[in-house]
Write a protein that holds these residues in place. Sequence first.
Motif: not given
Length: 64
Positions: A1-5, A26-30, A35-38, A42-46
């Motif tokens: 997965m891509a690094e998150v800043n 996820v909704e707040q980030a959108r 960006d899509d990677a972030l 978030l959507s794949h957090l356990k």
Amino acid sequence: MAEVNPIALQKALSGMDYPAKKNDLVEQARANKADDALVNRLSHLKEQRFDGPDKVSKAIFRGR
């Protein structure tokens, strides 16, 4: 997965009220035009619920 800043994560979750469910993050980030990677990360957090931004950061950056 891509690094998150960490700063990008802060901006993505700006205005978030806690505790929050993963889907709310996820909704707040959108809404904050993260960006899509972030959004994907978030959507794949356990975890399904977060008590504050520090808990989100720990979940995102754990295991780097």
